[in-house]
Design an enzyme around this catalytic site. Structure first.
Site, PDB file in Angstrom:
ATOM      1  N   TRP A   1      27.611 -16.874 -36.814  1.00 36.74           N
ATOM      2  CA  TRP A   1      26.730 -17.187 -37.952  1.00 36.74           C
ATOM      3  C   TRP A   1      26.211 -18.621 -37.935  1.00 36.74           C
ATOM      4  CZ3 TRP A   1      29.530 -21.172 -39.572  1.00 36.74           C
ATOM      5  CH2 TRP A   1      30.932 -21.099 -39.471  1.00 36.74           C
TER       6      TRP A   1
ATOM      7  N   CYS B   1      29.394 -25.200 -32.014  1.00 39.27           N
ATOM      8  CA  CYS B   1      30.434 -25.049 -30.977  1.00 39.27           C
ATOM      9  C   CYS B   1      30.623 -26.362 -30.231  1.00 39.27           C
ATOM     10  CB  CYS B   1      30.097 -23.954 -29.978  1.00 39.27           C
ATOM     11  SG  CYS B   1      28.539 -23.141 -30.194  1.00 39.27           S
TER      12      CYS B   1
ATOM     13  N   LYS C   1      25.256  -7.209 -32.313  1.00 40.97           N
ATOM     14  CA  LYS C   1      25.826  -7.211 -33.664  1.00 40.97           C
ATOM     15  C   LYS C   1      25.798  -8.631 -34.197  1.00 40.97           C
ATOM     16  CE  LYS C   1      29.649  -7.899 -35.609  1.00 40.97           C
ATOM     17  NZ  LYS C   1      29.118  -8.582 -36.814  1.00 40.97           N
TER      18      LYS C   1
ATOM     19  N   GLU D   1      32.063 -17.695 -25.132  1.00 37.70           N
ATOM     20  CA  GLU D   1      31.758 -19.082 -25.519  1.00 37.70           C
ATOM     21  C   GLU D   1      32.509 -19.326 -26.819  1.00 37.70           C
ATOM     22  OE1 GLU D   1      30.835 -21.832 -27.365  1.00 37.70           O
ATOM     23  OE2 GLU D   1      28.723 -21.272 -27.589  1.00 37.70           O
ATOM     24  N   LEU D   2      33.609 -20.087 -26.715  1.00 37.57           N
ATOM     25  CA  LEU D   2      34.598 -20.088 -27.801  1.00 37.57           C
ATOM     26  C   LEU D   2      34.781 -21.432 -28.499  1.00 37.57           C
ATOM     27  CD1 LEU D   2      37.229 -17.842 -25.956  1.00 37.57           C
ATOM     28  CD2 LEU D   2      35.378 -17.132 -27.479  1.00 37.57           C
TER      29      LEU D   2
HETATM   30  P1  NAI Z   1      34.552 -14.944 -35.593  1.00 35.11           P
HETATM   31  O1  NAI Z   1      34.685 -15.454 -34.216  1.00 35.11           O
HETATM   32  O2  NAI Z   1      35.620 -14.049 -36.110  1.00 35.11           O
HETATM   33  O3  NAI Z   1      33.130 -14.193 -35.774  1.00 35.11           O
HETATM   34  C1  NAI Z   1      32.067 -14.273 -34.859  1.00 35.11           C
HETATM   35  C2  NAI Z   1      31.465 -12.888 -34.638  1.00 35.11           C
HETATM   36  O4  NAI Z   1      32.463 -11.998 -34.148  1.00 35.11           O
HETATM   37  C3  NAI Z   1      30.911 -12.223 -35.888  1.00 35.11           C
HETATM   38  O5  NAI Z   1      29.760 -11.481 -35.558  1.00 35.11           O
HETATM   39  C4  NAI Z   1      32.027 -11.287 -36.289  1.00 35.11           C
HETATM   40  O6  NAI Z   1      31.578 -10.182 -37.053  1.00 35.11           O
HETATM   41  C5  NAI Z   1      32.526 -10.827 -34.952  1.00 35.11           C
HETATM   42  N1  NAI Z   1      33.898 -10.315 -34.940  1.00 35.11           N
HETATM   43  C6  NAI Z   1      34.948 -10.704 -35.719  1.00 35.11           C
HETATM   44  N2  NAI Z   1      36.056 -10.004 -35.417  1.00 35.11           N
HETATM   45  C7  NAI Z   1      35.721  -9.151 -34.419  1.00 35.11           C
HETATM   46  C8  NAI Z   1      36.434  -8.163 -33.647  1.00 35.11           C
HETATM   47  N3  NAI Z   1      37.721  -7.931 -33.866  1.00 35.11           N
HETATM   48  N4  NAI Z   1      35.766  -7.499 -32.683  1.00 35.11           N
HETATM   49  C9  NAI Z   1      34.466  -7.745 -32.442  1.00 35.11           C
HETATM   50  N5  NAI Z   1      33.734  -8.643 -33.137  1.00 35.11           N
HETATM   51  C10 NAI Z   1      34.358  -9.340 -34.094  1.00 35.11           C
HETATM   52  O7  NAI Z   1      34.406 -16.209 -36.519  1.00 35.11           O
HETATM   53  P2  NAI Z   1      34.633 -16.326 -38.108  1.00 35.11           P
HETATM   54  O8  NAI Z   1      35.807 -15.509 -38.497  1.00 35.11           O
HETATM   55  O9  NAI Z   1      33.368 -16.049 -38.787  1.00 35.11           O
HETATM   56  O10 NAI Z   1      34.962 -17.876 -38.266  1.00 35.11           O
HETATM   57  C11 NAI Z   1      36.307 -18.356 -38.082  1.00 35.11           C
HETATM   58  C12 NAI Z   1      36.294 -19.632 -37.280  1.00 35.11           C
HETATM   59  O11 NAI Z   1      35.785 -19.405 -35.985  1.00 35.11           O
HETATM   60  C13 NAI Z   1      35.403 -20.730 -37.801  1.00 35.11           C
HETATM   61  O12 NAI Z   1      36.029 -21.465 -38.807  1.00 35.11           O
HETATM   62  C14 NAI Z   1      35.146 -21.553 -36.576  1.00 35.11           C
HETATM   63  O13 NAI Z   1      36.186 -22.456 -36.378  1.00 35.11           O
HETATM   64  C15 NAI Z   1      35.149 -20.541 -35.469  1.00 35.11           C
HETATM   65  N6  NAI Z   1      33.787 -20.180 -35.041  1.00 35.11           N
HETATM   66  C16 NAI Z   1      33.325 -20.739 -33.903  1.00 35.11           C
HETATM   67  C17 NAI Z   1      32.034 -20.476 -33.469  1.00 35.11           C
HETATM   68  C18 NAI Z   1      31.503 -21.098 -32.242  1.00 35.11           C
HETATM   69  O14 NAI Z   1      30.313 -21.049 -31.996  1.00 35.11           O
HETATM   70  N7  NAI Z   1      32.325 -21.697 -31.446  1.00 35.11           N
HETATM   71  C19 NAI Z   1      31.132 -19.607 -34.222  1.00 35.11           C
HETATM   72  C20 NAI Z   1      31.743 -19.012 -35.392  1.00 35.11           C
HETATM   73  C21 NAI Z   1      33.023 -19.325 -35.771  1.00 35.11           C
END
Ligand code: NAI
Ligand code: MG
Length: 434
Positions: free
Chosen positions: A104, A237, A128, A203-204
């Site tokens: 997001w 990120c 998605k 990309e984490l």
């Molecule tokens: P997330 O990594 O859980 O969500 C990112 C995407 O993955 C969303 O589209 C979500 O619907 C999807 N997703 C979530 N669980 C899934 C699963 N089990 N299987 C497949 N897809 C799944 O991130 P979230 O929970 O929104 O944020 C939590 C923390 O993650 C943030 O506080 C931040 O630290 C980190 N984050 C890092 C990002 C980056 O670009 N490095 C981007 C977003 C979050």
């Protein structure tokens, strides 16, 4: 999934020359350009980011479609000297159906980087978007229809991660998965994809350092150091969330950063301040909890920005925080906050700087500030990061630059030509012609 599979196996897409696929991407770029103002406003309203950032996001989307629109017909295989009587060559073939799970923080940009590379190489795509910010993806899907992509080439399924995301990652009809987001979700997605033995790009995120030596041009560095953590409210990120400062200039630079931080303001997206709202109440709580824990543990706060007077109550605003000096082992020094929180660390020599830079397990981006040429090379090579900037920093910029992590920051590369390799597989063909 059925639509994406049909489009790959039976539709006109599979027979379309690369140049034609590129033209469709270019046409999509022109649609985006014609809708630039509306897309910037939509992204800004959906995510809470300042309008200026929304406009920068649209500019990046345009560059992705421009770059990949012209790239697909410039990727080619090799011929390999083999045994006498043989000719061996390689082709770069699409995986098939690619699943893209999008976060997001930069929804439209990250969609465009996945879509550009996947489609340039001839894959079909099921995306998605994040449940917190899906609107720009849906709008770009409409524009893609107008641009004339054949049915089933680009598909969107909205929904929660646990439901739609998990179902997509583990679907046996998916040939390759690309994900940007948090490490725990990355692990879950890799486990789901492993059941079908599918390849992945991950990309984490990171805990990216900028190393400032005493001989650096501090005046040039200052706005870049601030911008690298404030951009998008620190929800980036590649946010530059740690600054390592050589001790002789620590006090001076810390004071200059504190002065800037004290003047930073967060507020409504259309007020277009330094920062907008964070994405959600959940993210705001997470950032606040990590900051309060650091404060409770005795980490000194050097400065705090503000939330503008009159910001709507209940909005997800968070005033930026500058910590320093920070214990390198502390939670705030080690964990990705994903908010406008910056930590300062003094160091005494080059080897300590590199050790601190490499001390989190993440390895996405790094910045090195020094006028010493030898040191520029040594440190750039010593730092474990997918991108290293010398006397500069690019939090998210540079769509032509390969981007991705070491260690906990993930694997695989996006952006630039490198992404086209991830989005395809090599086939070797050997002719025995006697
Ligand atoms: P997330 O990594 O859980 O969500 C990112 C995407 O993955 C969303 O589209 C979500 O619907 C999807 N997703 C979530 N669980 C899934 C699963 N089990 N299987 C497949 N897809 C799944 O991130 P979230 O929970 O929104 O944020 C939590 C923390 O993650 C943030 O506080 C931040 O630290 C980190 N984050 C890092 C990002 C980056 O670009 N490095 C981007 C977003 C979050
Ligand atoms: Mg999650």
């Amino acid at each position: 999934m059925a639509a994406a599979r049909r489009a790959f196996d039976e539709g006109p897409w599979g027979r379309m020359p690369a140049v034609e696929r590129g033209r469709l991407l270019t046409r999509l770029g022109l649609r985006v350009e014609a809708s630039a103002a509306a897309l910037a406003a939509l992204e800004s309203r959906d995510t809470g980011k300042p309008l200026t950032q929304g406009k920068a996001d649209v500019a990046a989307v345009l560059r992705f479609f421009e770059f990949y629109g012209g790239a697909g017909d410039k990727i080619h295989g090799q011929t390999i000297p083999f045994l006498p009587g043989y000719t061996a060559l390689t082709l770069r073939e699409p995986h098939g159906v690619v699943a893209g799970i999008i976060p997001w923080n930069y929804p439209m940009q990250i969609l465009a980087r996945v879509l550009g590379a996947a489609l340039a190489m001839g894959n079909t795509l099921v995306v998605k978007p994040a449940e917190d910010a899906a609107l720009s993806t849906l709008r770009i899907a409409e524009l893609a229809l107008e641009a004339g992509f054949p049915e089933g080439v680009f598909n969107v399924v909205t929904g929660y991660g646990q439901e739609a995301g998990a179902a997509l990652a583990g679907h046996p009809g998916v040939d390759y998965v690309t994900f940007t987001g948090s490490p725990p979700t990355g692990t879950a997605i890799q486990q789901a994809a492993a059941v079908n033995n599918r390849g992945v790009t991950m990309e984490l995120g990171g805990k990216s350092p900028q190393i400032v030596f005493a001989d650096a041009d501090l005046e040039a560095a200052l706005p870049v150091l601030v911008g690298a953590i404030i951009q998008n409210g620190g929800q980036t990120c590649s946010a530059g969330s740690r600054i390592l400062i050589e001790r002789p200039v620590y006090e001076k630079l810390a004071a200059a950063l504190a002065e800037r931080f004290g003047r930073l303001a967060a507020g409504p997206h259309d007020a277009d301040l330094d920062l907008g709202a964070l994405i959600s109440v959940r993210q705001r709580s997470r950032v606040a909890a990590m900051t309060e824990a650091a404060e409770a543990a005795g980490t000194p706060i050097l400065a705090r920005g503000s939330v503008v007077a009159g910001a709507p109550p209940g909005g997800f605003y968070f005033a930026p925080v500058l910590f320093g000096p920070v214990d390198p082992a502390a939670e705030i020094a080690q964990a990705e906050v994903f908010g406008p929180v910056l930590s300062l660390f003094p160091f005494d020599d080059e080897s300590e700087a590199v050790r601190l830079a490499n001390g989190t397990g993440y390895g996405l981006v790094a910045g090195v500030w020094t006028r010493d040429g030898g040191r520029q090379h040594r440190v750039a090579k010593g730092v474990r990061a997918g991108q290293v900037f010398v006397n500069g920093y690019g939090a998210g910029g540079g769509i032509e630059l390969p981007f991705g992590g070491f260690g906990k920051s993930g694997h695989g590369r996006e952006k630039g030509f490198e992404a086209l390799y991830d989005m395809s597989a090599t086939k070797t063909i050997v002719f025995n012609h006697g």
